[in-house]
Motif scaffolding. Sequence first.
Motif, short mmCIF file in Angstrom:
data_model
loop_
_atom_site.label_atom_id
_atom_site.label_comp_id
_atom_site.label_asym_id
_atom_site.label_seq_id
_atom_site.Cartn_x
_atom_site.Cartn_y
_atom_site.Cartn_z
N LYS A 93 0.82 -1.21 0.00
CA LYS A 93 0.00 0.00 0.00
C LYS A 93 0.85 1.27 0.00
N VAL A 94 1.91 1.28 0.80
CA VAL A 94 2.72 2.50 0.94
C VAL A 94 3.93 2.51 0.02
N GLY A 95 4.14 1.43 -0.74
CA GLY A 95 5.29 1.37 -1.64
C GLY A 95 6.60 1.13 -0.93
N ALA A 126 -0.73 -2.49 -7.21
CA ALA A 126 -1.31 -1.90 -8.41
C ALA A 126 -2.42 -0.92 -8.05
N TRP A 127 -3.24 -1.29 -7.07
CA TRP A 127 -4.37 -0.46 -6.64
C TRP A 127 -3.90 0.92 -6.17
N TYR A 128 -2.81 0.94 -5.39
CA TYR A 128 -2.32 2.21 -4.85
C TYR A 128 -1.25 2.86 -5.73
N GLY A 129 -0.99 2.29 -6.89
CA GLY A 129 -0.07 2.91 -7.85
C GLY A 129 1.38 2.94 -7.39
N ARG A 130 1.85 1.84 -6.78
CA ARG A 130 3.24 1.76 -6.31
C ARG A 130 4.06 0.97 -7.32
N ALA A 131 4.65 1.67 -8.29
CA ALA A 131 5.29 1.01 -9.43
C ALA A 131 6.45 0.11 -9.03
N THR A 133 7.28 -1.27 -6.14
CA THR A 133 6.83 -2.42 -5.35
C THR A 133 6.07 -3.40 -6.24
N LEU A 134 5.31 -2.89 -7.18
CA LEU A 134 4.55 -3.75 -8.10
C LEU A 134 5.49 -4.61 -8.94
N TRP A 135 6.53 -3.99 -9.49
CA TRP A 135 7.49 -4.76 -10.30
C TRP A 135 8.16 -5.84 -9.45
N TYR A 136 8.51 -5.49 -8.23
CA TYR A 136 9.17 -6.49 -7.37
C TYR A 136 8.23 -7.65 -7.06
N LEU A 137 6.99 -7.33 -6.69
CA LEU A 137 6.03 -8.39 -6.33
C LEU A 137 5.67 -9.25 -7.53
N LEU A 138 5.73 -8.69 -8.71
CA LEU A 138 5.52 -9.51 -9.91
C LEU A 138 6.59 -10.59 -10.04
N GLU A 139 7.78 -10.28 -9.57
CA GLU A 139 8.88 -11.24 -9.65
C GLU A 139 8.69 -12.39 -8.67
N VAL A 140 8.11 -12.11 -7.50
CA VAL A 140 8.09 -13.11 -6.42
C VAL A 140 6.72 -13.73 -6.19
N THR A 141 5.67 -13.19 -6.79
CA THR A 141 4.34 -13.77 -6.62
C THR A 141 4.13 -14.84 -7.68
N LYS A 142 3.84 -16.04 -7.25
CA LYS A 142 3.78 -17.19 -8.16
C LYS A 142 2.38 -17.34 -8.77
N ASN A 143 2.37 -17.97 -9.93
CA ASN A 143 1.11 -18.26 -10.61
C ASN A 143 0.56 -19.59 -10.09
N GLU A 144 0.13 -19.56 -8.87
CA GLU A 144 -0.43 -20.76 -8.25
C GLU A 144 -1.50 -20.34 -7.26
N ALA A 145 -2.38 -21.28 -6.92
CA ALA A 145 -3.52 -20.97 -6.05
C ALA A 145 -3.05 -20.59 -4.66
N GLY A 146 -3.67 -19.56 -4.11
CA GLY A 146 -3.36 -19.13 -2.75
C GLY A 146 -4.43 -19.59 -1.78
N GLU A 147 -4.63 -18.84 -0.72
CA GLU A 147 -5.59 -19.22 0.31
C GLU A 147 -7.02 -19.32 -0.21
N ASN A 148 -7.37 -18.46 -1.15
CA ASN A 148 -8.75 -18.47 -1.65
C ASN A 148 -8.95 -19.44 -2.80
N ALA A 168 -3.81 2.76 -12.88
CA ALA A 168 -2.67 3.48 -12.32
C ALA A 168 -1.79 4.10 -13.41
N GLY A 169 -2.03 3.74 -14.68
CA GLY A 169 -1.26 4.30 -15.79
C GLY A 169 0.05 3.59 -16.06
N PHE A 170 0.20 2.35 -15.56
CA PHE A 170 1.44 1.60 -15.75
C PHE A 170 1.33 0.74 -17.01
#
Length: 592
Positions: A93-95, A126-131, A133-148, A168-170
């Motif tokens: 949220k805060v970048g 992405a929601w809060y427009g933190r570019a 942090t968004l790029w970093y989390l794209l690297e480490v967030t996997k394409n697999e099912a989470g808790e939900n 966000a304009g990215f």
Amino acid sequence: MMEYDNETIRSLPIYKAAMNDDWDTAEHIFDVHPDKLDARLTYWWETPLHIAIGTNSSHQFVNKLIDRIVDTDVQKLRTKSWLGNTALHYAAKVGNTTDARLLVSKDPGITQITNADGHTALKLAAWYGRADTLWYLLEVTKNEAGENGTSPYTGVSGADLLTLTLTAGFCDVALYLVEKYPNMVTRRDRNGQTALQVLASKPQVFPSGSQLPHFQHLIYSWIPINLEDTSEDPVKKDGYTLRSFISKLILLFSPCTKDIYNLKLKHIQTLKLVERMCSIVLEKECHSLAWDVLGTAVSTAVKNGIYELIKVCVEAYPDIVWYDDEGYYLFIAAIRYRQEKVFKLVYEMTGHKVFAATANPTGDNPLHIAGRLSPLPRLKTVSGAALQMQRELQWFKEVEKLVEPIYRDALNKDRKTPRMVFTEEHKDLLDEGEAWMKDTSSSSTVVGTLVVTMAFAAAFTVPGGNNSNGLPLFLSDGVFLVFMVSDAIALFASTTSVLMFLAILTSRYAEEDFFYALPKRMMIALVSLFLSLAATMIAFSATLSLVLRDEISWIAAPVALLASFPVTLFAMLQFPLLVELVYSTYGPSIFR
């Protein structure tokens, strides 16, 4: 509840230590009360880790606290607030990329955790427009099912991520997502919108939605940006190299042009993104899907005047010109929303406009629609009620050229012809335009009359007086000639302006008068008034120079300088209006 409130008071020292990056104070407390490491400090169940990461400045505190939590129980890093947010959600949220990296290094699985609304930290970035942090989390967030049970990159969650990124304009991030997860393009987000539809509601990321001053536009056109490899054609390559060299010089000597460079880069990325989205949709080979995704996007783009997106969609799937939005085809929708660039685009792209310009279920044909008042946002793009009325007439006359002759006097369901609709819809605007013209003319007539009076009187009370033969004493002086010529110009110009303003005041103020006659008279009147004021100041300066130059030889320069001030002020105040009048009346048509 009272006990809980009291506990928040007792926890204030930890709260303040987390806010101020004061680890020493917190460490003493944790030594005595180790249970406070993940204690709820606030009404929203925020822990010391939530508070410290949320500051985006207490990095030392976070580092020490995480080490201590990991030594105790690494699962405590996942402690959630009342809304189900982990500390990583707060970092997103805060970048706070620094602490996000530290958290993920200790607990990689934390990236897949969702909050109470089903949002991962990636989506919140992405929601809060933190570019960053968004790029970093794209690297480490996997394409697999989470808790939900779903992946952040599929279904509604994936569509959400893409549309939030676009909001966000990215555009660079969106390009990355579309290339890696193409199925996002055809899915709808939590609001029921596709990514292409969201993009169609953001004119600011397209060239047509970015209004640059002339000088900045010139720089914009010279900055070369190519996302692909440069052409192998030697001529094109040399040309590109030359422009690249010039652009580097511009950037070197004018660092502020970096913003223009970034703007152009975003525009190019956006157009490439639209092209890629269209190709992904068509690769599905499903008409209903293409009709839905491209049609809703085109419909939204018409309302926002984004002709670039419409052009790409129509070229990719020409049949989309027949997409029906509330009974309006693309060409008619351009008329309805007064989007001249879209209107011109469809006019130039296809002859199908002849078939599209037919009556719709409401009973209005295209000329009836052109006769209705423009949507307020489009109407306000033109300043002044008189020019707004002129623009409305331009639209009506342009559409009148295109429709079948039978439609020009056709009746709608209310038994009204297009001209009757135009008159009824624009009655208030006509009255406002008349009032604006009269107010402007009345005020200016007073000024023009004063100038006429002064210029006429000055011709018979010349500076220095007359000799016994009645001739001016300074008749042979060059400065006196300047005085007489400027005074004559002031008299003729002011008289012309007064006559033109009177012609405006006595006009019949019919609808057609606003198309050409009234703007023309206003232009002549304003130019004449400006010339009369300028000539009056010159005559006044010449008079002072003649009278005082023997006593005060340096008087000419400061007097001329001061005399130019009111003339310049008048030009600054009235010139924009004059330019708009000239451009709207005599300039290139808005439809070209």
